[in-house]
Motif scaffolding. Structure first.
Motif, PDB file in Angstrom:
ATOM      1  N   SER A 156       6.201 -19.482  25.860  1.00  3.46           N
ATOM      2  CA  SER A 156       7.638 -18.713  26.559  1.00  3.46           C
ATOM      3  C   SER A 156       8.171 -19.581  27.417  1.00  3.46           C
ATOM      4  CB  SER A 156       7.204 -17.397  25.761  1.00  3.46           C
ATOM      5  OG  SER A 156       6.537 -16.731  26.060  1.00  3.46           O
ATOM      6  N   ALA A 157       7.218 -19.055  28.268  1.00  4.34           N
ATOM      7  CA  ALA A 157       7.829 -19.435  29.809  1.00  4.34           C
ATOM      8  C   ALA A 157       7.985 -20.378  29.958  1.00  4.34           C
ATOM      9  CB  ALA A 157       6.435 -18.863  31.088  1.00  4.34           C
ATOM     10  N   VAL A 158       7.226 -21.683  29.820  1.00  4.89           N
ATOM     11  CA  VAL A 158       7.274 -23.148  30.751  1.00  4.89           C
ATOM     12  C   VAL A 158       8.563 -23.213  29.454  1.00  4.89           C
ATOM     13  CG1 VAL A 158       5.946 -25.274  29.059  1.00  4.89           C
ATOM     14  CG2 VAL A 158       4.771 -23.489  29.860  1.00  4.89           C
ATOM     15  N   ARG A 159       8.726 -22.584  27.886  1.00  6.78           N
ATOM     16  CA  ARG A 159      10.281 -23.560  26.464  1.00  6.78           C
ATOM     17  C   ARG A 159      11.160 -22.708  27.752  1.00  6.78           C
ATOM     18  NH1 ARG A 159       8.709 -20.746  22.928  1.00  6.78           N
ATOM     19  NH2 ARG A 159       7.671 -22.769  21.193  1.00  6.78           N
ATOM     20  N   ARG A 160      11.346 -20.974  28.257  1.00  9.95           N
ATOM     21  CA  ARG A 160      12.389 -20.713  29.047  1.00  9.95           C
ATOM     22  C   ARG A 160      12.332 -21.486  30.166  1.00  9.95           C
ATOM     23  NH1 ARG A 160      11.575 -14.371  31.389  1.00  9.95           N
ATOM     24  NH2 ARG A 160      13.398 -14.123  32.779  1.00  9.95           N
ATOM     25  N   PHE A 161      11.317 -22.111  31.403  1.00  2.00           N
ATOM     26  CA  PHE A 161      12.141 -22.329  32.638  1.00  2.00           C
ATOM     27  C   PHE A 161      11.842 -24.049  32.540  1.00  2.00           C
ATOM     28  CE2 PHE A 161      10.697 -18.019  33.427  1.00  2.00           C
ATOM     29  CZ  PHE A 161      11.952 -17.673  34.119  1.00  2.00           C
ATOM     30  N   SER A 162      11.268 -25.036  32.079  1.00  3.15           N
ATOM     31  CA  SER A 162      11.252 -25.978  32.777  1.00  3.15           C
ATOM     32  C   SER A 162      12.570 -27.165  31.859  1.00  3.15           C
ATOM     33  CB  SER A 162       9.655 -27.096  31.635  1.00  3.15           C
ATOM     34  OG  SER A 162       8.654 -26.039  31.552  1.00  3.15           O
ATOM     35  N   ASP A 163      12.452 -27.956  32.650  1.00  9.17           N
ATOM     36  CA  ASP A 163      13.220 -28.379  32.691  1.00  9.17           C
ATOM     37  C   ASP A 163      12.887 -29.840  31.425  1.00  9.17           C
ATOM     38  OD1 ASP A 163      14.947 -27.566  34.297  1.00  9.17           O
ATOM     39  OD2 ASP A 163      14.028 -28.461  35.893  1.00  9.17           O
ATOM     40  N   ARG A 164      11.394 -29.808  31.842  1.00  2.00           N
ATOM     41  CA  ARG A 164      10.673 -31.305  31.223  1.00  2.00           C
ATOM     42  C   ARG A 164       9.316 -31.005  30.832  1.00  2.00           C
ATOM     43  NH1 ARG A 164       9.601 -35.928  35.592  1.00  2.00           N
ATOM     44  NH2 ARG A 164       8.261 -37.147  34.328  1.00  2.00           N
ATOM     45  N   VAL A 165       8.511 -31.166  30.159  1.00  2.00           N
ATOM     46  CA  VAL A 165       7.306 -31.034  30.172  1.00  2.00           C
ATOM     47  C   VAL A 165       6.129 -32.145  30.176  1.00  2.00           C
ATOM     48  CG1 VAL A 165       5.677 -29.590  28.324  1.00  2.00           C
ATOM     49  CG2 VAL A 165       7.671 -28.863  28.277  1.00  2.00           C
ATOM     50  N   LEU A 166       5.440 -32.045  30.301  1.00  2.00           N
ATOM     51  CA  LEU A 166       4.126 -33.043  30.235  1.00  2.00           C
ATOM     52  C   LEU A 166       2.645 -32.464  29.298  1.00  2.00           C
ATOM     53  CD1 LEU A 166       3.660 -34.861  33.698  1.00  2.00           C
ATOM     54  CD2 LEU A 166       5.087 -35.405  31.855  1.00  2.00           C
ATOM     55  N   LEU A 167       2.316 -33.151  27.864  1.00  2.00           N
ATOM     56  CA  LEU A 167       1.370 -32.815  27.968  1.00  2.00           C
ATOM     57  C   LEU A 167       0.124 -34.027  27.866  1.00  2.00           C
ATOM     58  CD1 LEU A 167       0.057 -30.694  25.006  1.00  2.00           C
ATOM     59  CD2 LEU A 167       0.835 -32.981  23.579  1.00  2.00           C
ATOM     60  N   PHE A 168      -0.685 -33.133  28.560  1.00  2.61           N
ATOM     61  CA  PHE A 168      -2.204 -33.919  28.590  1.00  2.61           C
ATOM     62  C   PHE A 168      -3.041 -33.389  27.633  1.00  2.61           C
ATOM     63  CE2 PHE A 168      -2.564 -35.098  33.019  1.00  2.61           C
ATOM     64  CZ  PHE A 168      -1.290 -35.291  33.276  1.00  2.61           C
ATOM     65  N   ASP A 169      -3.704 -34.546  27.138  1.00  2.00           N
ATOM     66  CA  ASP A 169      -4.820 -34.827  26.651  1.00  2.00           C
ATOM     67  C   ASP A 169      -5.971 -35.397  27.230  1.00  2.00           C
ATOM     68  OD1 ASP A 169      -6.024 -33.521  23.722  1.00  2.00           O
ATOM     69  OD2 ASP A 169      -5.836 -35.489  22.931  1.00  2.00           O
ATOM     70  N   LYS A 170      -6.865 -34.782  27.276  1.00  2.67           N
ATOM     71  CA  LYS A 170      -8.045 -35.914  27.334  1.00  2.67           C
ATOM     72  C   LYS A 170      -7.985 -36.341  28.354  1.00  2.67           C
ATOM     73  CE  LYS A 170     -10.577 -35.704  23.052  1.00  2.67           C
ATOM     74  NZ  LYS A 170      -9.337 -35.715  22.129  1.00  2.67           N
ATOM     75  N   GLY A 171      -7.457 -36.310  29.545  1.00  2.00           N
ATOM     76  CA  GLY A 171      -7.449 -36.745  30.885  1.00  2.00           C
ATOM     77  C   GLY A 171      -5.824 -38.184  31.215  1.00  2.00           C
ATOM     78  N   SER A 172      -5.448 -37.729  30.138  1.00  2.00           N
ATOM     79  CA  SER A 172      -3.810 -38.765  29.772  1.00  2.00           C
ATOM     80  C   SER A 172      -2.766 -37.895  29.792  1.00  2.00           C
ATOM     81  CB  SER A 172      -4.036 -40.485  29.583  1.00  2.00           C
ATOM     82  OG  SER A 172      -5.416 -40.122  28.343  1.00  2.00           O
ATOM     83  N   ILE A 173      -1.135 -38.370  29.913  1.00  2.00           N
ATOM     84  CA  ILE A 173      -0.616 -37.779  29.403  1.00  2.00           C
ATOM     85  C   ILE A 173      -0.323 -38.397  28.124  1.00  2.00           C
ATOM     86  CG2 ILE A 173       1.884 -37.461  29.605  1.00  2.00           C
ATOM     87  CD1 ILE A 173       1.961 -38.788  32.597  1.00  2.00           C
ATOM     88  N   LYS A 174       0.234 -37.498  27.008  1.00  2.00           N
ATOM     89  CA  LYS A 174      -0.002 -37.409  25.443  1.00  2.00           C
ATOM     90  C   LYS A 174       1.471 -37.643  25.569  1.00  2.00           C
ATOM     91  CE  LYS A 174      -1.567 -35.983  20.539  1.00  2.00           C
ATOM     92  NZ  LYS A 174      -2.445 -34.976  20.815  1.00  2.00           N
ATOM     93  N   ALA A 175       2.908 -36.597  26.337  1.00  3.71           N
ATOM     94  CA  ALA A 175       3.770 -36.921  25.272  1.00  3.71           C
ATOM     95  C   ALA A 175       4.257 -36.309  26.890  1.00  3.71           C
ATOM     96  CB  ALA A 175       3.824 -35.382  24.310  1.00  3.71           C
ATOM     97  N   ASP A 176       5.619 -36.910  27.065  1.00  2.43           N
ATOM     98  CA  ASP A 176       6.650 -36.876  28.645  1.00  2.43           C
ATOM     99  C   ASP A 176       8.098 -36.581  27.941  1.00  2.43           C
ATOM    100  OD1 ASP A 176       8.778 -36.081  30.137  1.00  2.43           O
ATOM    101  OD2 ASP A 176       7.083 -38.374  31.472  1.00  2.43           O
ATOM    102  N   GLY A 177       8.714 -34.449  27.509  1.00  2.00           N
ATOM    103  CA  GLY A 177      10.238 -35.016  27.449  1.00  2.00           C
ATOM    104  C   GLY A 177      10.721 -33.614  27.364  1.00  2.00           C
ATOM    105  N   VAL A 178      11.348 -33.380  27.326  1.00  2.00           N
ATOM    106  CA  VAL A 178      11.946 -31.934  27.200  1.00  2.00           C
ATOM    107  C   VAL A 178      10.808 -30.257  26.108  1.00  2.00           C
ATOM    108  CG1 VAL A 178      15.077 -32.937  26.641  1.00  2.00           C
ATOM    109  CG2 VAL A 178      13.487 -32.641  24.901  1.00  2.00           C
TER     110      VAL A 178
END
Lengths: 254, 242
Positions: free
Chosen positions: B209-231
């Motif tokens: 919820s904090a991430v949702r509230r403040f972020s301009d952009r979010v990276l999702l990490f999975d097993k050492g790589s970026i799985k998603a990058d976006g709003v």
């Protein structure tokens, strides 16, 4: 704030912390830093002037100055290794110049030495008399000692980070070194065929030059001075280079 | 035009996980004659991304997905095996709160120790001291040793000191996990302020919820790589589905 300022600030804070932690909750506090070398001095003096009689002029001062210098050397090198491993948590989380840990540990030991040296100087002044040249030479030698010790501390701390045996090896080495180096006895007592051991021993050279100047007014000749200063710079630089080449791995190794 | 202040390019970080940790010379010599037995754990597998000036970037992902390792590499605490990290601007060097504390010293003494690590002189810390203490709400406890503090008190004090840092880039790792609701509110207040000051923030958290509230952009990490990058909305939704 400039980088240099910041380096100085952290060094000071670490040194203050070390100092406070060491004597916190002990009743005698900072007096302990005097008591340890003093007791060692008392016992050795008793043994080697009353039991086994050494014929060394002004033996009490001869012995005390040797012990003070050696103590600084052994305290600083051990404290640097312990300092680095005890700050492992910090190294893993915060990026700051890692050499600060070694520098501050060595400086705390140096400060202890200076305090002891002031006591020594007062006693010498009162009971023996002080050669002006002797004080100058001993100050110079203290800084040569500081440089050698820093170099060795850098080197030891860096390899101790990888091999935890190093500190135990070093403690044995220090114990042997104390007896192999003419601290309680004199260089004349060492047979000729063993004298070569002393030429390779920078700590002995420093102690011997200080004592000669301080107690007997014999100032070392210029070439010898240049040689030992040069040598201490080399030790310092090698230690620093080894430390710098290893420091990126501390956060993983410790 | 906003420019990149952190450029992470093709970063690979491996950890060797020995089956026995070689810590002593004896083991080292024994192992010199045997094939080394360790597994290689790939903490970061070819990670590349950029962070723009003034951006609030959150990094989410399961435990062990490489988030904290990445922060440590950006902070120059760990060295990547390959790849480059270029940081333009000063970094506030704290990752986890309270690690610089000496448990045997009082809160007051720790303020100055921690302050030095953040780049402040004693005089500057003296000027900020009252503000720190009142932010941490520890007026009565400053002469007590930190080892007698509760975990919440430690975090409050550490956070109060850490936000004094005058850096361009803040790396924040899991500060919200400890601390009560009041402390969280304070943290949020600080985030708002840093955002308003156009500071760059890289925020690692499990508090979605904090991430949702403040972020301009979010990276999702999975097993050492970026799985998603976006709003935030899309990436968080993806994370919750996975």
């Amino acid at each position: 704030m400039t980088k240099k300022n910041n380096y100085f600030n952290i060094t000071r804070e670490f040194a203050i912390t070390d100092f406070k932690l060491r004597y916190q909750e002990s009743i005698l506090g900072v007096l302990w830093s005097f008591l340890r070398p003093l007791v060692m001095f008392g016992v050795l003096y008793m043994v080697f002037s009353k039991f086994a009689r050494f014929d060394i002029k002004d033996y009490q001062f001869y012995l005390l100055l040797g012990i003070l210098l050696w103590n600084f050397f052994s305290e600083a090198t051990t404290a640097s290794m312990i300092g680095l491993s005890s700050r492992a948590g910090l190294l893993k989380k915060i990026n700051f110049p890692k050499s600060i840990i070694v520098v501050s540990s060595t400086l705390v030991a140096f400060l202890n030495f200076i305090l002891g040296f002031i006591v020594f100087l007062s006693l010498l002044f009162y009971f023996h008399g002080v050669f002006f040249n002797g004080v100058i030479v001993t100050f110079l030698m203290s800084f040569v000692m500081l440089l050698v010790t820093l170099g060795l501390s850098f080197f030891l701390a860096a390899i101790h980070s990888k091999f935890k045996d190093v500190i135990h090896l070093w403690e044995i080495f220090l114990q042997m070194g104390f007896w192999i180096t003419p601290i309680v006895y004199s260089v004349q007592m060492v047979p000729d065929r063993y004298q070569f051991l002393l030429i390779l021993n920078p700590v002995f050279q420093i102690i011997e030059h200080s004592r000669n100047a301080m107690l007997y007014g014999v100032v070392l000749p210029m070439p010898a001075l240049i040689k030992i200063v040069g040598f201490s710079f080399v030790v310092f630089l090698i230690g620093l280079l080894v430390f710098r080449s290893r420091q990126d791995y501390f956060a993983e190794e410790l | 035009m906003s420019q990149s202040v952190i450029r992470v390019k093709n970063v690979i970080k491996e950890f060797k996980i020995p089956h026995e940790r070689i810590d002593t010379l004896r083991e080292y010599f024994i192992h010199a004659f045997h094939p080394k037995s360790y597994e290689v754990f790939l903490a970061l597998n070819n990670v590349s991304f950029e962070v723009r000036r003034g951006e609030f970037l959150s990094i989410i992902g399961r435990n062990g997905s490489g988030k904290s390792t990445l922060l440590k590499i950006i902070a120059h605490i760990l060295k990547p095996n390959s790849g480059t990290v270029i940081v333009d601007g000063s970094i506030s060097p704290f990752l986890e709160l309270g690690v610089g504390f000496q448990a045997e010293l009082s809160g007051r003494e720790n303020v100055f120790l921690y302050g030095a690590l953040l780049g402040f002189s004693r005089a500057e810390m003296k000027r900020r001291y009252d503000a720190i203490v009142s932010f941490a709400e520890l007026e009565r406890f400053m002469d007590q040793r930190v080892k007698n503090y509760s975990s919440g008190m430690v975090v409050r004090l550490a956070f109060a000191i850490a936000i004094q840092a005058e850096a361009d880039i803040f790396l924040v790792d899991e500060v919200l996990a400890v601390g009560d609701i009041d402390f969280q509110k304070k943290c949020f207040g600080v985030f708002e302020r840093l955002k308003a000051e156009k500071k760059t923030i890289v925020f690692v958290s499990h508090d979605l919820s904090a991430v949702r509230r403040f972020s301009d952009r979010v990276l999702l990490f999975d097993k050492g790589s970026i799985k998603a990058d976006g709003v935030p909305r899309d990436v968080i939704a993806l994370y919750e589905r996975s």
